[in-house]
Design an enzyme around this catalytic site. Structure first.
Site, PDB file in Angstrom:
ATOM      1  N   GLY A  43      -8.654  -2.110 -18.446  1.00  0.00           N
ATOM      2  CA  GLY A  43      -8.221  -3.343 -19.098  1.00  0.00           C
ATOM      3  C   GLY A  43      -6.711  -3.465 -19.177  1.00  0.00           C
ATOM      4  N   CYS A  45      -4.767  -2.621 -21.578  1.00  0.00           N
ATOM      5  CA  CYS A  45      -4.127  -1.446 -22.173  1.00  0.00           C
ATOM      6  C   CYS A  45      -3.687  -0.437 -21.103  1.00  0.00           C
ATOM      7  CB  CYS A  45      -5.105  -0.806 -23.155  1.00  0.00           C
ATOM      8  SG  CYS A  45      -4.518   0.708 -23.870  1.00  0.00           S
ATOM      9  N   LYS A  54       4.314   2.793 -22.339  1.00  0.00           N
ATOM     10  CA  LYS A  54       4.693   4.062 -22.996  1.00  0.00           C
ATOM     11  C   LYS A  54       5.241   5.068 -21.995  1.00  0.00           C
ATOM     12  CE  LYS A  54       3.925   1.854 -25.948  1.00  0.00           C
ATOM     13  NZ  LYS A  54       3.326   0.542 -26.160  1.00  0.00           N
ATOM     14  N   GLY A 184      10.951 -11.660 -30.557  1.00  0.00           N
ATOM     15  CA  GLY A 184      11.346 -10.371 -31.161  1.00  0.00           C
ATOM     16  C   GLY A 184      10.167  -9.599 -31.708  1.00  0.00           C
ATOM     17  N   ILE A 187       6.231  -6.161 -28.245  1.00  0.00           N
ATOM     18  CA  ILE A 187       6.209  -6.029 -26.779  1.00  0.00           C
ATOM     19  C   ILE A 187       7.603  -6.324 -26.213  1.00  0.00           C
ATOM     20  CG2 ILE A 187       5.251  -6.998 -24.640  1.00  0.00           C
ATOM     21  CD1 ILE A 187       2.569  -7.289 -26.097  1.00  0.00           C
ATOM     22  N   ARG A 275       0.150 -13.263 -27.688  1.00  0.00           N
ATOM     23  CA  ARG A 275      -0.962 -13.185 -26.752  1.00  0.00           C
ATOM     24  C   ARG A 275      -2.088 -14.116 -27.188  1.00  0.00           C
ATOM     25  NH1 ARG A 275      -0.624  -9.535 -22.958  1.00  0.00           N
ATOM     26  NH2 ARG A 275      -2.864  -9.294 -22.702  1.00  0.00           N
ATOM     27  N   HIS A 447       6.959  23.457 -42.418  1.00  0.00           N
ATOM     28  CA  HIS A 447       8.409  23.259 -42.462  1.00  0.00           C
ATOM     29  C   HIS A 447       9.051  23.884 -41.228  1.00  0.00           C
ATOM     30  CE1 HIS A 447      12.408  22.811 -44.153  1.00  0.00           C
ATOM     31  NE2 HIS A 447      12.652  24.066 -43.820  1.00  0.00           N
TER      32      HIS A 447
HETATM   33  C1  LIG Z   1       2.937  -4.678 -22.774  1.00  0.00           C
HETATM   34  C2  LIG Z   1       1.844  -4.363 -23.757  1.00  0.00           C
HETATM   35  C3  LIG Z   1       1.921  -3.208 -24.515  1.00  0.00           C
HETATM   36  C4  LIG Z   1       0.921  -2.885 -25.414  1.00  0.00           C
HETATM   37  N1  LIG Z   1       1.034  -1.740 -26.140  1.00  0.00           N
HETATM   38  C5  LIG Z   1       0.065  -1.413 -27.005  1.00  0.00           C
HETATM   39  C6  LIG Z   1       0.136  -0.206 -27.730  1.00  0.00           C
HETATM   40  O1  LIG Z   1       1.075   0.583 -27.579  1.00  0.00           O
HETATM   41  N2  LIG Z   1      -0.876   0.097 -28.573  1.00  0.00           N
HETATM   42  C7  LIG Z   1      -1.937  -0.747 -28.757  1.00  0.00           C
HETATM   43  O2  LIG Z   1      -2.829  -0.428 -29.543  1.00  0.00           O
HETATM   44  N3  LIG Z   1      -2.032  -1.918 -28.091  1.00  0.00           N
HETATM   45  C8  LIG Z   1      -1.060  -2.252 -27.215  1.00  0.00           C
HETATM   46  N4  LIG Z   1      -1.175  -3.413 -26.508  1.00  0.00           N
HETATM   47  C9  LIG Z   1      -2.328  -4.291 -26.771  1.00  0.00           C
HETATM   48  C10 LIG Z   1      -3.568  -3.758 -26.064  1.00  0.00           C
HETATM   49  O3  LIG Z   1      -3.325  -3.700 -24.681  1.00  0.00           O
HETATM   50  C11 LIG Z   1      -4.755  -4.636 -26.378  1.00  0.00           C
HETATM   51  O4  LIG Z   1      -4.912  -4.759 -27.765  1.00  0.00           O
HETATM   52  C12 LIG Z   1      -6.034  -4.034 -25.807  1.00  0.00           C
HETATM   53  O5  LIG Z   1      -5.936  -3.856 -24.417  1.00  0.00           O
HETATM   54  C13 LIG Z   1      -7.235  -4.928 -26.125  1.00  0.00           C
HETATM   55  O6  LIG Z   1      -8.372  -4.344 -25.608  1.00  0.00           O
HETATM   56  P1  LIG Z   1      -9.653  -5.229 -25.237  1.00  0.00           P
HETATM   57  O7  LIG Z   1     -10.686  -4.239 -24.840  1.00  0.00           O
HETATM   58  O8  LIG Z   1      -9.935  -6.176 -26.310  1.00  0.00           O
HETATM   59  O9  LIG Z   1      -9.237  -6.100 -23.980  1.00  0.00           O
HETATM   60  P2  LIG Z   1      -8.315  -5.906 -22.692  1.00  0.00           P
HETATM   61  O10 LIG Z   1      -7.661  -4.584 -22.639  1.00  0.00           O
HETATM   62  O11 LIG Z   1      -7.473  -7.134 -22.639  1.00  0.00           O
HETATM   63  O12 LIG Z   1      -9.369  -5.926 -21.534  1.00  0.00           O
HETATM   64  C14 LIG Z   1     -10.136  -7.047 -21.248  1.00  0.00           C
HETATM   65  C15 LIG Z   1     -10.679  -6.905 -19.862  1.00  0.00           C
HETATM   66  O13 LIG Z   1     -11.658  -7.912 -19.659  1.00  0.00           O
HETATM   67  C16 LIG Z   1     -11.510  -8.443 -18.368  1.00  0.00           C
HETATM   68  N5  LIG Z   1     -12.148  -9.763 -18.346  1.00  0.00           N
HETATM   69  C17 LIG Z   1     -11.709 -10.927 -18.908  1.00  0.00           C
HETATM   70  N6  LIG Z   1     -12.592 -11.912 -18.648  1.00  0.00           N
HETATM   71  C18 LIG Z   1     -13.598 -11.360 -17.929  1.00  0.00           C
HETATM   72  C19 LIG Z   1     -14.798 -11.877 -17.365  1.00  0.00           C
HETATM   73  N7  LIG Z   1     -15.138 -13.153 -17.505  1.00  0.00           N
HETATM   74  N8  LIG Z   1     -15.604 -11.034 -16.678  1.00  0.00           N
HETATM   75  C20 LIG Z   1     -15.277  -9.707 -16.546  1.00  0.00           C
HETATM   76  N9  LIG Z   1     -14.149  -9.184 -17.055  1.00  0.00           N
HETATM   77  C21 LIG Z   1     -13.332 -10.001 -17.739  1.00  0.00           C
HETATM   78  C22 LIG Z   1     -10.001  -8.469 -18.183  1.00  0.00           C
HETATM   79  O14 LIG Z   1      -9.653  -8.607 -16.815  1.00  0.00           O
HETATM   80  C23 LIG Z   1      -9.623  -7.122 -18.777  1.00  0.00           C
HETATM   81  O15 LIG Z   1      -9.689  -6.104 -17.820  1.00  0.00           O
HETATM   82  C24 LIG Z   1      -0.190  -3.755 -25.576  1.00  0.00           C
HETATM   83  C25 LIG Z   1      -0.288  -4.920 -24.812  1.00  0.00           C
HETATM   84  C26 LIG Z   1       0.711  -5.216 -23.909  1.00  0.00           C
HETATM   85  C27 LIG Z   1       0.591  -6.465 -23.083  1.00  0.00           C
END
Ligand SMILES: Cc1cc2nc3c(=O)[nH]c(=O)nc-3n(C[C@H](O)[C@H](O)[C@H](O)COP(=O)(O)OP(=O)(O)OC[C@H]3O[C@@H](n4cnc5c(N)ncnc54)[C@H](O)[C@@H]3O)c2cc1C
Length: 474
Positions: A43, A45, A54, A184, A187, A275, A447
């Site tokens: 996904g 992440c 990271k 700000g 991300i 987002r 410590h």
């Molecule tokens: C630059 C950046 C840095 C981040 N850093 C952090 C961090 O350090 N710590 C943290 O906790 N969070 C961080 N996040 C947020 C984190 O990435 C998300 O909260 C997390 O990925 C959400 O997980 P999710 O499983 O809900 O969905 P996602 O990880 O968004 O995954 C959803 C998946 O579903 C797929 N999808 C969508 N629609 C369909 C469909 N119709 N059929 C099949 N597949 C589909 C997408 O392609 C994707 O692969 C960051 C985000 C970004 C952009």
């Protein structure tokens, strides 16, 4: 426990919510299909979020520390950055982790379908496969874990490779001379810090009066002070009105009461203004699933949607949009489907900003308590009194506890300083275990470590901190 071995489950979306759900479902003996467009689970992440950012922030930290070493009599020459290898390293981290998830899927006999799903009805998905072709698949239960994508501001949407979102910024195609970060939030600040360390001159613009809106101001202050020194400018109470491409870059025009310079040209622009949930899933209207006004799919504490066959988890159901929240919701949804009596009811979901210094908080914040009109006691331990922080030459941090003044229960923890993201886990445990300030005070911490600051913050609450002298009043 009911026999679920014939129950067919689909998980749509292979992010940290989706793969955690699919893996637990398999571990509980359910038949599970995981659908995602990528070759392996991961996904946002793993492919374009937490993990690549990271990896790059780790490189950035090394560069910044090499500069700081001058203070201790160690001088390194300026780093030579081989962008191709740095990018390659970051990509290899992503490949290793997503490949590992692919392996784990196979080992658990999760059926992984590379493709995109849409709804035919509440129990049937049409999957457009990555390699071409479509398949209709029917399930007893479907878990939606489709995540989120960057918000686009229409007025700033111009067709130029100089304007990036977080995904483009992580591609690290070049090191621009100057970068404007619009937004700000965490991300923008994390990615701005990466580019700054690589040598880019960074300006951040935020429409509100402070960076990281939502975080307590005293936690943000040390970061703000450090970024003021390393970034070119932090423009608060300012909005970007327009972006226009010209020969040497992108001209950004600014608006707001504090604006001194109305416009400036930047090599590149990173737009990171939040987002949006991926709830516009084709065919969702053929189901009973309801979507709220902000685009989040509406769910109960059991992650049930308004359609009895469909559950939803992760970014697509609401804030905080964080990977660990998504995973825990995913596990809860699967347990609910498996017939366990559970609900997603955490007392604390930690938030970490992986800047330098890091900021982390969990549970009730001071800001939150004020909004709720709730009486709290706050105990702060300044890292200037921490032996470990001084040995690291990073005394600007602070650890604070938000406590119930009557019961002395730990309601919230906030930390700013190097390693805050690791330290906050102790705070989360304290909140979840209903620990009292006295529990933290009496727990012997090693410590010299930064973890002692949690114990000493509890000592501050009792007025007995070993390392902070507070003269008695009266
Ligand atoms: C630059 C950046 C840095 C981040 N850093 C952090 C961090 O350090 N710590 C943290 O906790 N969070 C961080 N996040 C947020 C984190 O990435 C998300 O909260 C997390 O990925 C959400 O997980 P999710 O499983 O809900 O969905 P996602 O990880 O968004 O995954 C959803 C998946 O579903 C797929 N999808 C969508 N629609 C369909 C469909 N119709 N059929 C099949 N597949 C589909 C997408 O392609 C994707 O692969 C960051 C985000 C970004 C952009």
């Amino acid at each position: 426990m009911p026999d679920n071995s014939t129950l067919q489950i689909a998980v749509v979306g292979g992010g940290p919510g989706g793969y955690a759900a699919a893996f637990l479902a398999a571990d509980l003996g359910l038949k599970v299909t995981l659908i995602d467009p990528e070759v392996n689970p991961g996904g946002v992440c793993l492919y374009r979020g937490c993990i690549p950012s990271k990896a790059l922030l780790h490189a950035a930290k090394l560069i910044e520390e090499s500069h700081q070493a001058k203070n201790w009599g160690i001088e390194f020459s300026d780093p030579k950055i081989d962008l191709v290898r740095l990018r390659g390293w970051k990509d290899s981290v992503v490949k290793r982790l997503t490949g590992g998830l692919g392996q784990l899927s196979k080992q658990r006999s999760v059926k992984y379908v590379q493709g995109r799903a849409s709804f035919e009805n509440s129990n049937t998905l049409r999957v457009s496969k990555a390699g071409g072709g479509e398949e209709l698949l029917s399930f007893d239960r479907i878990i939606l874990a489709t995540g989120s994508r960057p918000t686009v501001i229409p007025s700033l949407k111009i067709d130029s490779p100089r304007v990036m979102d977080s995904t483009g910024a992580l591609d690290l195609e070049e090191i621009p001379k100057s970068l404007l970060v619009v937004g700000g939030g965490y991300i923008g600040l994390e990615l701005g810090s990466v580019y700054r360390a690589l040598g880019t001159r960074v300006t951040v613009v935020e429409m509100l009066s402070g960076l990281l809106p939502g975080a307590d101001r005293d936690l943000v202050l040390p970061l703000h002070k450090r970024l003021e020194k390393t970034f070119d400018a932090i423009l608060l109470n300012t909005t970007v009105k327009s972006l226009k491409e010209e020969s040497g870059g992108i001209r950004a025009t600014f608006d707001g009461a504090d604006v001194k310079e109305k416009e400036r040209v930047f090599d590149k622009i990173l737009v990171s203004v939040g987002r949006k949930p991926n709830s516009e899933i084709r065919g969702l209207d053929k189901t009973g699933v309801k979507v709220g006004p902000r685009g989040f799919i509406q769910v109960s504490k059991q992650l049930e949607t308004d359609d009895p066959s469909i559950y939803a988890i992760g970014d697509v159901v609401g804030e905080p949009m964080l990977a660990h929240k998504a995973s825990h919701e995913g596990r809860t949804a699967v347990e609910v489907i498996a017939g366990h009596k559970v609900a997603f009811e955490p007392h604390a979901i930690p938030a970490v900003v992986f800047t330098d210094p890091e900021i982390a908080w969990a549970g009730l914040s001071e800001t939150g308590a004020k909004e709720q009109g709730r009486e709290i006691a706050v105990a702060k331990f300044p890292w200037g009194a921490s032996g470990r922080a001084i040995t690291l030459d990073r005394p600007e941090g602070m650890t604070k506890l938000i406590l119930d003044p009557k019961t002395e229960r730990v309601l919230g923890v906030g930390i700013v300083g190097v390693g805050a993201g690791e330290l906050i886990a102790e705070g989360v445990l304290a909140i979840e275990m209903a620990a009292l300030a006295g529990d933290l005070e009496l727990t012997i911490h090693p410590h010299p470590t930064l973890s002692e600051t949690v114990m000493e913050a509890a000592e501050v609450f009792f007025g007995t901190s070993t390392d902070v002298y507070r003269p008695k009043r009266g």
